[in-house]
Scaffold this motif. Structure first.
Motif, short mmCIF file in Angstrom:
data_model
loop_
_atom_site.label_atom_id
_atom_site.label_comp_id
_atom_site.label_asym_id
_atom_site.label_seq_id
_atom_site.Cartn_x
_atom_site.Cartn_y
_atom_site.Cartn_z
N PRO A 87 -24.77 -55.96 -32.91
CA PRO A 87 -23.62 -55.13 -33.27
C PRO A 87 -23.43 -53.98 -32.29
CG PRO A 87 -25.48 -54.58 -34.66
CD PRO A 87 -25.92 -55.74 -33.79
N GLU A 88 -22.27 -53.37 -32.37
CA GLU A 88 -21.96 -52.21 -31.52
C GLU A 88 -21.57 -51.03 -32.40
OE1 GLU A 88 -18.22 -51.16 -28.90
OE2 GLU A 88 -19.43 -52.63 -27.84
N PRO A 89 -22.54 -50.17 -32.75
CA PRO A 89 -22.17 -48.97 -33.51
C PRO A 89 -21.23 -48.09 -32.69
CG PRO A 89 -24.56 -49.30 -33.49
CD PRO A 89 -23.97 -50.24 -32.49
N ASP A 90 -20.46 -47.26 -33.39
CA ASP A 90 -19.53 -46.38 -32.67
C ASP A 90 -20.28 -45.30 -31.89
OD1 ASP A 90 -16.93 -47.46 -33.33
OD2 ASP A 90 -17.43 -46.97 -35.39
N VAL A 91 -21.37 -44.82 -32.46
CA VAL A 91 -22.23 -43.85 -31.77
C VAL A 91 -23.68 -44.17 -32.14
CG1 VAL A 91 -22.83 -41.40 -31.45
CG2 VAL A 91 -20.45 -42.04 -31.88
N VAL A 92 -24.59 -44.11 -31.17
CA VAL A 92 -26.02 -44.26 -31.47
C VAL A 92 -26.80 -43.11 -30.86
CG1 VAL A 92 -26.14 -46.77 -31.75
CG2 VAL A 92 -26.39 -45.79 -29.47
N VAL A 93 -27.88 -42.77 -31.54
CA VAL A 93 -28.88 -41.86 -30.97
C VAL A 93 -30.12 -42.70 -30.72
CG1 VAL A 93 -30.32 -39.82 -31.36
CG2 VAL A 93 -27.97 -39.87 -32.24
N VAL A 94 -30.57 -42.72 -29.46
CA VAL A 94 -31.70 -43.56 -29.08
C VAL A 94 -32.74 -42.75 -28.34
CG1 VAL A 94 -30.37 -45.71 -28.92
CG2 VAL A 94 -30.62 -44.29 -26.89
N ARG A 95 -33.96 -43.28 -28.31
CA ARG A 95 -35.02 -42.67 -27.50
C ARG A 95 -34.63 -42.73 -26.03
NH1 ARG A 95 -38.61 -46.45 -29.64
NH2 ARG A 95 -39.04 -46.98 -27.45
N GLY A 96 -34.83 -41.65 -25.33
CA GLY A 96 -34.43 -41.57 -23.94
C GLY A 96 -35.13 -42.55 -23.03
N ASP A 97 -36.34 -43.00 -23.40
CA ASP A 97 -37.10 -43.88 -22.51
C ASP A 97 -36.49 -45.28 -22.40
OD1 ASP A 97 -38.06 -44.06 -25.27
OD2 ASP A 97 -39.51 -45.51 -24.50
N VAL A 98 -35.54 -45.63 -23.28
CA VAL A 98 -34.92 -46.96 -23.17
C VAL A 98 -33.60 -46.91 -22.39
CG1 VAL A 98 -35.98 -47.79 -25.30
CG2 VAL A 98 -33.64 -46.87 -25.37
N VAL A 99 -33.16 -45.70 -22.03
CA VAL A 99 -31.94 -45.55 -21.25
C VAL A 99 -32.38 -45.45 -19.80
CG1 VAL A 99 -29.84 -44.20 -20.95
CG2 VAL A 99 -30.93 -44.30 -23.18
N GLU A 100 -32.51 -46.63 -19.17
CA GLU A 100 -33.20 -46.66 -17.89
C GLU A 100 -32.37 -47.19 -16.74
OE1 GLU A 100 -35.36 -50.61 -19.67
OE2 GLU A 100 -36.38 -48.68 -19.74
N ASP A 101 -31.43 -48.08 -17.05
CA ASP A 101 -30.75 -48.81 -15.99
C ASP A 101 -29.24 -48.64 -16.14
OD1 ASP A 101 -29.66 -50.65 -14.27
OD2 ASP A 101 -30.68 -52.40 -15.10
N PRO A 102 -28.54 -48.14 -15.13
CA PRO A 102 -27.09 -47.96 -15.24
C PRO A 102 -26.35 -49.27 -15.55
CG PRO A 102 -27.92 -46.89 -13.26
CD PRO A 102 -29.05 -47.67 -13.83
N ALA A 103 -26.98 -50.42 -15.25
CA ALA A 103 -26.33 -51.71 -15.49
C ALA A 103 -26.68 -52.31 -16.85
CB ALA A 103 -26.71 -52.70 -14.38
N GLN A 104 -27.50 -51.64 -17.64
CA GLN A 104 -27.90 -52.25 -18.92
C GLN A 104 -26.73 -52.30 -19.88
OE1 GLN A 104 -30.64 -48.68 -19.98
NE2 GLN A 104 -30.64 -49.92 -21.82
N THR A 105 -26.77 -53.28 -20.79
CA THR A 105 -25.65 -53.51 -21.70
C THR A 105 -26.04 -53.38 -23.17
OG1 THR A 105 -26.12 -55.89 -21.66
CG2 THR A 105 -24.47 -55.07 -20.09
N ARG A 106 -27.31 -53.07 -23.45
CA ARG A 106 -27.75 -52.99 -24.85
C ARG A 106 -29.05 -52.20 -24.95
NH1 ARG A 106 -29.45 -59.39 -25.43
NH2 ARG A 106 -29.24 -59.78 -23.22
N PHE A 107 -29.31 -51.76 -26.17
CA PHE A 107 -30.57 -51.08 -26.48
C PHE A 107 -31.35 -51.90 -27.50
CE2 PHE A 107 -27.85 -47.10 -25.84
CZ PHE A 107 -28.30 -46.90 -24.54
#
Length: 200
Positions: A87-107
């Protein structure tokens, strides 16, 4: 000689046996923006209302401004729950360590602390019933559902109850939202209203 028109091929993707998978969402060509995968089926969203756009902007901006440094706030981004649900929530709060790659498409769902859904006319049952069940099963600690009540926001806030594995309501907020989790917040929800009159 037959002049019957040839049957045109469907312009939408035909699902494989067993349904689509989370990986297919990245591979399928020409999907509309914000396509979600729910129970192996592709879900296309209807055009966004002004309320929806303003509510998403509001929460994205407000949460970004107060979130602790080790967390990231991202709007309209898919999360991997399992093989058949992305699914695609409208807004998510995630741990910063999974936001790693500018090309990523999901968490990964296990990195999500809070999922926010702003209810649209075509998403009522998904946002009230289907998604909360899936988010709870994925152990996402907090879920907020934002409803449009005559142009004003009503935020239904839920917290995962560890013993039952289901969400329990922590309140319905209309004018002001003051909570301590997932981090301390004091929001003036009247900022979501459509502005009438006044200066330009």
């Amino acid at each position: 000689m037959s002049v019957a028109p040839k049957a045109s091929k469907p312009t939408w993707p035909t699902p494989p046996e067993g349904g689509w998978t989370a990986d297919d969402l990245d591979r399928l060509p020409n999907l509309p923006p914000h396509t979600e995968l729910i129970d192996g089926s592709l879900v296309f969203v209807s055009p966004q209302t002004l309320f929806h756009a303003r509510a998403v902007d509001f929460f994205n901006w407000q949460l970004q401004s107060v979130a602790p440094g080790d967390l990231e706030v991202v709007r309209e981004f898919t999360i991997d729950i399992d093989h058949q649900n992305r699914p695609e929530p409208d807004v998510v709060v995630v741990r910063g360590d999974v936001v790693e790659d500018p090309a990523q498409t999901r968490f990964p769902a296990e990195a999500v602390l809070l999922a926010i859904e702003v209810v649209s006319e075509d998403s009522v049952s998904r946002d009230r019933e289907t998604k909360p069940l899936k988010y709870a099963r994925a152990k996402i600690p907090y879920y907020w559902r934002v409803e449009n009540e005559n142009g004003r926001a009503a935020v239904h806030a839920f917290e995962l109850e560890p013993t039952t594995g289901a969400y329990a309501s922590v309140g319905i907020f209309r004018e002001r939202m003051k909570v301590d989790a997932p981090f301390s917040l004091d929001l003036d929800l009247t900022g979501i209203r459509t502005r009438h009159g006044g200066g330009r």
